[in-house]
Design a protein around this motif. Sequence first.
Motif: not given
Length: 186
Positions: A42-53, A137-151
């Motif tokens: 379920e946690q993996r699924g919630q991570n996928i939801d974040d990545y998709l967002a 500074a530029a990267t800090q402006q990005l949404p958490y969900q995008f950063l999570k996917w990229a990371e």
Amino acid sequence: MPLGTNTLNFDDEVQRLREKREELLDRVAALDPDNPEAARLEQRGQNIDDYLAGLRWARDEAYEDPDVSVWDADADAVTLCGLTGGEYAGVEDDVRSAALEREQASASGTSRVYMVAHGTVDAPYHDEDYSDAELLAATQQLPYQFLKWAEMHINRMTTVGGQEGNQSFSAAVAERRREMSTDEPN
């Protein structure tokens, strides 16, 4: 020199993650809710939801998002890279320094920003002429969900050897516990 680069198309990633999400739904639904594996999946699924967002934002909204001025071009992909040992150590040192500057015991929350800043090769928020401070500074402006996917992708490219076909330690422990619970006493 990065370990390797990968250009990731947003549409392709959305499709891949939707399919992965459907597979996880089936697996979790088939498990007893008390099974510890269900919670992990379920946690993996919630991570996928974040990545998709994050991906949908990057694909559909980023260029016109007034709150994220650094995304300065319409894009359908970004290019990310894995970090060498020296680059990864530099990120760890930067994170530690950031914690000391703020007089915090830890700056673990900022590590994602540093990883994405240093693991991006080509993206609308990335300019090769940026100083390290401008890049952060530029990267800090990005949404958490995008950063999570990229990371997640940067971590995969940074990790070498032995990952395919090998269980994680926690999965191996869970399997061993199952085996031990089904063994008959001597």
